[in-house]
Design an enzyme around this catalytic site. Structure first.
Site, PDB file in Angstrom:
ATOM      1  N   CYS A 124       0.813  -1.224   0.000  1.00 46.26           N
ATOM      2  CA  CYS A 124       0.000   0.000   0.000  1.00 46.26           C
ATOM      3  C   CYS A 124       0.849   1.279   0.000  1.00 46.26           C
ATOM      4  O   CYS A 124       0.335   2.361  -0.275  1.00 46.26           O
ATOM      5  CB  CYS A 124      -0.970   0.000   1.173  1.00 46.26           C
ATOM      6  SG  CYS A 124      -2.070  -1.420   1.150  1.00 46.26           S
ATOM      7  N   HIS A 257      -3.196   7.335   1.851  1.00 49.55           N
ATOM      8  CA  HIS A 257      -3.605   6.003   1.392  1.00 49.55           C
ATOM      9  C   HIS A 257      -4.999   5.739   1.956  1.00 49.55           C
ATOM     10  O   HIS A 257      -5.262   5.984   3.134  1.00 49.55           O
ATOM     11  CB  HIS A 257      -2.602   4.957   1.875  1.00 49.55           C
ATOM     12  CG  HIS A 257      -3.099   3.562   1.721  1.00 49.55           C
ATOM     13  ND1 HIS A 257      -3.614   3.096   0.532  1.00 49.55           N
ATOM     14  CD2 HIS A 257      -3.181   2.526   2.589  1.00 49.55           C
ATOM     15  CE1 HIS A 257      -3.988   1.829   0.689  1.00 49.55           C
ATOM     16  NE2 HIS A 257      -3.741   1.467   1.934  1.00 49.55           N
ATOM     17  N   ASN A 287     -10.146  -0.153  -0.148  1.00 53.00           N
ATOM     18  CA  ASN A 287      -8.684  -0.057  -0.120  1.00 53.00           C
ATOM     19  C   ASN A 287      -8.149  -0.713  -1.396  1.00 53.00           C
ATOM     20  O   ASN A 287      -8.230  -1.924  -1.551  1.00 53.00           O
ATOM     21  CB  ASN A 287      -8.170  -0.783   1.127  1.00 53.00           C
ATOM     22  CG  ASN A 287      -6.659  -0.725   1.271  1.00 53.00           C
ATOM     23  OD1 ASN A 287      -5.946  -0.384   0.329  1.00 53.00           O
ATOM     24  ND2 ASN A 287      -6.165  -1.080   2.447  1.00 53.00           N
TER      25      ASN A 287
HETATM   26  O1  UT7 Z   1      -3.720  -0.947   3.443  1.00 52.23           O
HETATM   27  C1  UT7 Z   1      -2.698  -1.311   4.310  1.00 52.23           C
HETATM   28  C2  UT7 Z   1      -2.941  -0.782   5.620  1.00 52.23           C
HETATM   29  N1  UT7 Z   1      -4.082  -1.412   6.218  1.00 52.23           N
HETATM   30  C3  UT7 Z   1      -4.754  -0.781   7.146  1.00 52.23           C
HETATM   31  O2  UT7 Z   1      -4.461   0.363   7.407  1.00 52.23           O
HETATM   32  C4  UT7 Z   1      -5.822  -1.505   7.913  1.00 52.23           C
HETATM   33  C5  UT7 Z   1      -5.675  -1.226   9.371  1.00 52.23           C
HETATM   34  N2  UT7 Z   1      -6.661  -1.857  10.213  1.00 52.23           N
HETATM   35  C6  UT7 Z   1      -7.966  -1.516  10.171  1.00 52.23           C
HETATM   36  O3  UT7 Z   1      -8.384  -0.711   9.382  1.00 52.23           O
HETATM   37  C7  UT7 Z   1      -8.883  -2.118  11.223  1.00 52.23           C
HETATM   38  O4  UT7 Z   1      -8.108  -2.791  12.182  1.00 52.23           O
HETATM   39  C8  UT7 Z   1      -9.926  -3.086  10.628  1.00 52.23           C
HETATM   40  C9  UT7 Z   1     -10.952  -2.303   9.813  1.00 52.23           C
HETATM   41  C10 UT7 Z   1      -9.256  -4.132   9.757  1.00 52.23           C
HETATM   42  C11 UT7 Z   1     -10.688  -3.783  11.755  1.00 52.23           C
HETATM   43  O5  UT7 Z   1     -11.292  -2.832  12.607  1.00 52.23           O
HETATM   44  P1  UT7 Z   1     -11.122  -2.950  14.184  1.00 52.23           P
HETATM   45  O6  UT7 Z   1     -11.928  -1.867  14.781  1.00 52.23           O
HETATM   46  O7  UT7 Z   1      -9.654  -2.995  14.479  1.00 52.23           O
HETATM   47  O8  UT7 Z   1     -11.850  -4.321  14.502  1.00 52.23           O
HETATM   48  P2  UT7 Z   1     -11.261  -5.663  15.140  1.00 52.23           P
HETATM   49  O9  UT7 Z   1     -10.359  -6.357  14.175  1.00 52.23           O
HETATM   50  O10 UT7 Z   1     -10.718  -5.333  16.501  1.00 52.23           O
HETATM   51  O11 UT7 Z   1     -12.597  -6.516  15.294  1.00 52.23           O
HETATM   52  C12 UT7 Z   1     -13.677  -6.104  16.153  1.00 52.23           C
HETATM   53  C13 UT7 Z   1     -14.789  -7.116  16.081  1.00 52.23           C
HETATM   54  C14 UT7 Z   1     -14.315  -8.548  16.271  1.00 52.23           C
HETATM   55  O12 UT7 Z   1     -15.312  -9.247  17.020  1.00 52.23           O
HETATM   56  P3  UT7 Z   1     -15.128  -9.462  18.590  1.00 52.23           P
HETATM   57  O13 UT7 Z   1     -13.846 -10.226  18.747  1.00 52.23           O
HETATM   58  O14 UT7 Z   1     -15.080  -8.086  19.176  1.00 52.23           O
HETATM   59  O15 UT7 Z   1     -16.366 -10.236  18.945  1.00 52.23           O
HETATM   60  C15 UT7 Z   1     -14.271  -9.110  14.878  1.00 52.23           C
HETATM   61  O16 UT7 Z   1     -14.454 -10.495  14.828  1.00 52.23           O
HETATM   62  O17 UT7 Z   1     -15.402  -7.088  14.777  1.00 52.23           O
HETATM   63  C16 UT7 Z   1     -15.448  -8.409  14.237  1.00 52.23           C
HETATM   64  N3  UT7 Z   1     -15.347  -8.318  12.774  1.00 52.23           N
HETATM   65  C17 UT7 Z   1     -16.404  -8.196  11.967  1.00 52.23           C
HETATM   66  N4  UT7 Z   1     -17.719  -8.115  12.199  1.00 52.23           N
HETATM   67  C18 UT7 Z   1     -18.551  -7.972  11.149  1.00 52.23           C
HETATM   68  C19 UT7 Z   1     -14.210  -8.320  12.023  1.00 52.23           C
HETATM   69  N5  UT7 Z   1     -14.535  -8.195  10.725  1.00 52.23           N
HETATM   70  C20 UT7 Z   1     -15.875  -8.110  10.656  1.00 52.23           C
HETATM   71  C21 UT7 Z   1     -16.795  -7.957   9.601  1.00 52.23           C
HETATM   72  N6  UT7 Z   1     -18.114  -7.896   9.888  1.00 52.23           N
HETATM   73  N7  UT7 Z   1     -16.402  -7.854   8.310  1.00 52.23           N
END
Ligand code: UT7
Length: 330
Positions: A124, A257, A287
């Protein structure tokens, strides 16, 4: 002896292309539900700012997306494509293991001038890396006109059984033409990497003995990437601005980005820039990895927001772990 004139690289044209298949969060959620995977428009939009992404048809390769974006940039610049003596394609989803997507693109553009063509792999951050490379090649006097592309078909490496990643990415291409000029131009670039974080964002597979070895799906530890990203993006933006001798308030447009609106807004806040000065396309593009910055740049150039003479700051972060920024006068 004549005084040596400073040579700059200047943006002379931009172009972009999104494949026509626009998939909304709702449509994607329905597709995933058929596989027993639960997600929703509410979750995706609240956590990322994404509403929709575009997916390339199965017979469309990264070089095909790059070709259309390149044609549009060439048309905008009004130059003869034969004058392009350097092509750099930033991609992590190349058509083949080799030859490079840049060489395939050179052929598709009908360029037969023997200029250099190669790919840059910084995920990225790829566009920031490619732009910095082209700028250095032009300022050294080695090349005059560079086509710098970010192009991706990330849909090919998504595991549609992994809701934590497959809802985030899309396909597309963005192109910028840089030309040698006495006028600035690219003012500063800053690139970094820390390979000790390679495992948090990777496609840990390869081709071996005629078969796929390892896993060729994208893997991401989202929260770990998030934490690193918000930290390094502010630092590298300030580093590039310092090198350019500019303060943040002199930035007319921030083009980060486009991975997650929360990361983008955090960087914008830390730089004390009003959110209106940030170009946002993550809602409609998702993305698109290396393509996201040149796609957003082209959108804002074509809708008239970015005007000649304005200062643009780009910055990106991605697998490797890599990060980078560039400041240019449009
Ligand atoms: O391009 C290269 C650079 N990449 C980035 O910059 C990405 C950086 N990371 C992010 O943008 C975020 O970490 C994400 C968008 C990927 C995830 O967001 P988050 O707020 O960090 O969520 P999380 O991974 O901590 O997940 C929170 C909850 C989890 O459930 P529990 O454990 O709290 O019950 C996940 O299982 O959300 C759940 N979850 C989903 N729920 C519904 C994860 N993906 C999904 C989904 N739909 N698609």
């Amino acid at each position: 002896m004549m005084a040596q004139q400073t040579l700059f690289s200047r943006v002379i044209g931009t172009g972009s292309y999104l494949p026509p298949d626009r998939v909304t969060n709702q449509a994607l959620a329905e597709r995933l539900a058929a596989n027993g995977i639960e997600t929703s428009d509410e979750w995706i939009f609240a956590r990322t700012g994404i509403r929709a992404r575009h997916f390339a048809a199965p017979d469309v390769a990264t070089s095909d997306l790059a070709k259309i974006a390149a044609d549009r940039a060439i048309e905008a610049a009004g130059i003869d494509p034969q004058s392009i003596d350097l092509i750099i394609v930033a991609t992590s989803t190349p058509d083949y293991v080799f030859p490079s997507t840049a060489c395939l693109l050179q052929n598709k553009l009908g360029i037969r001038n023997g200029g250099a063509a190669f790919d840059v792999q910084a995920v990225c951050s790829g566009f920031a890396y490619a732009l910095a490379t082209a700028d250095n090649f032009i300022r050294s006097g080695a090349h005059r006109t560079a086509l710098v592309i970010g192009a991706e078909t990330f849909s090919r490496i998504l595991d549609f059984n992994d809701r934590t990643t497959c809802v985030l990415f899309g396909d597309g291409a963005g192109a910028v033409l840089l030309q040698a000029s006495d006028e600035p131009g690219v003012l500063a670039t800053a690139l970094h990497a820390d390979g000790s974080h390679a495992h948090i964002l990777c496609v840990p597979g390869n081709v071996s003995g005629g078969a796929i070895a390892g896993n060729t799906f994208l893997h991401m530890d989202g929260p770990a990437v998030f934490k690193l990203a918000v930290n390094v993006l502010e630092k590298v933006a300030i580093e590039a601005l310092d090198k350019a001798g500019l303060s943040a308030e002199q930035v007319d447009w921030l083009i980060p980005h486009q991975a997650n609106i929360r990361i983008m807004q955090s960087t914008c806040r830390k730089l004390h820039l009003p959110q209106e000065r940030m170009v946002v396309t993550v809602d409609e593009h998702g993305n698109t990895s290396a393509a996201s910055i040149p796609l957003a740049l082209d959108v804002a150039v074509r809708d008239g927001r970015i005007q000649r003479g304005q200062h643009v700051l780009i910055e990106g972060v991605g697998g490797g772990f890599t990060w980078g920024a560039a400041v240019f006068k449009f």
